[in-house]
Every structure is written in structure tokens, then in C-alpha cells.
Enzyme design. Sequence first.
Site, short mmCIF file in Angstrom:
data_model
loop_
_atom_site.label_atom_id
_atom_site.label_comp_id
_atom_site.label_asym_id
_atom_site.label_seq_id
_atom_site.Cartn_x
_atom_site.Cartn_y
_atom_site.Cartn_z
N HIS A 68 22.42 -15.88 25.07
CA HIS A 68 23.64 -15.37 25.85
C HIS A 68 23.55 -15.27 27.24
CE1 HIS A 68 21.37 -11.80 26.97
NE2 HIS A 68 20.75 -11.90 25.63
N GLU A 110 18.92 -9.64 17.97
CA GLU A 110 17.66 -9.53 18.82
C GLU A 110 16.38 -8.93 18.10
OE1 GLU A 110 15.41 -11.12 20.55
OE2 GLU A 110 15.95 -10.72 22.58
#
Length: 203
Positions: free
Chosen positions: A7, A81
Site C-alpha cells: 500500500h 497485515e
Amino acid sequence: MLALIRHGQTDWNFAGRLQGRTDIPLNAVGRAQARAAASAYAGGYWEAVVSSPLGRARETAEILADALDLPFTGTYDELLEQEYGEAEGITGAELATRWPDRVIPGKEADADVAARGRRAMHRIAAEHDGQHVLVVAHGAFLRHTLSSVSGHDARHYPRFDNLSSSVVQFANGAWHVRTIGDVPYLEAAVAIERRAAEAERAA
């Protein structure tokens, strides 16, 4: 074929803080990074975009999808994550001081991250019927997932830049790593093996 993309930048990235599952949004730099990166995926090869549910990954994916006129086909919990437990929000220097052995209360096991990363790749491939998909996720998640495919220790993988991509391909019944952080696999593997040898000599 899947392009596993980290990201865009967040304020915690900029400050060097561990984010884990903490849902920190993109900052202005991160949004600009996503817009700038879109051109690398133009040309019609890529067919869909998916992401982790965390806002920084989803917004990155939506920016890419909009810029490329591709469908954003949803989020996958398997792409979250790594959970860092009590270490989320602290800097790397603080981490080294408080948990030098990296036994962090509440941290998700590395092997568990790798296992769900592989599940994610299989699920995305199955649900996209042979399409080439951009997959926006997170740095530690990508490191453990890719290491489980390549067989290299994740500790010696490079740190992934924001919007860098690592391409994996499913062929002959197995996943294969084609690039790591925008570097061809063989070149990246040599660097990983060199870092592993240096670490062994220093131990």
C-alpha cells in the site's frame, strides 16, 4: 498471475512506526504514490484489483482501479497485515529496546501469516478464473508470504517500498515467484542469500 503490491505511505510509515492491524489511513504522499504507480500496470494485462480490508490498502487499490479503469472486486481478510500486538504504534528502535528477542505479546506467528498468505493467493486465483490480478496488501504480510513460496528466510528479504510489487504465478500446480519488490527473482534471490550468509557469519 498476481502482482502483490504494498500500500501507499501513511503517517506511521513516515514516522517508522509499526502499524500491524491498526487501521492508519493513507496520507497525501501515499495517495500520490498510488496515482503515480498506476501507469506501471496500464496496457490491458491486468484485469482486476483486490485488497486487504485495512483502509490504507483498500484506498490504494481503489485509486489503482479507478486510474486503470479496472473493477475493484473486493477485500480479503486473509490479506490483513501481521498482528503485532503490544508493539503496534512503536518505532523500530523502541521495539529493539523493549523486545530484543522479538517475543512480543499478542504478535501473530510468522508461520501463521505465511499460511494465510498462501490461502489468500489460492482463493483470489480461484475466484478470478485465471485473471491477472493486482493484490494490495502489507509489507510484513508480503515478506512472509513470498518467503513461504521461494523457500528463503523472511528475515533476509528486503524491506518493500510503498507501491512496490512482487509478481507470483501459478503454473504446473504450484506458485512461483517472478519478481520481488520490482526486482527480477534471480537477482533478488542472490541478494537475499548474500544477506543470509552475512548474518550467519556475524552470529
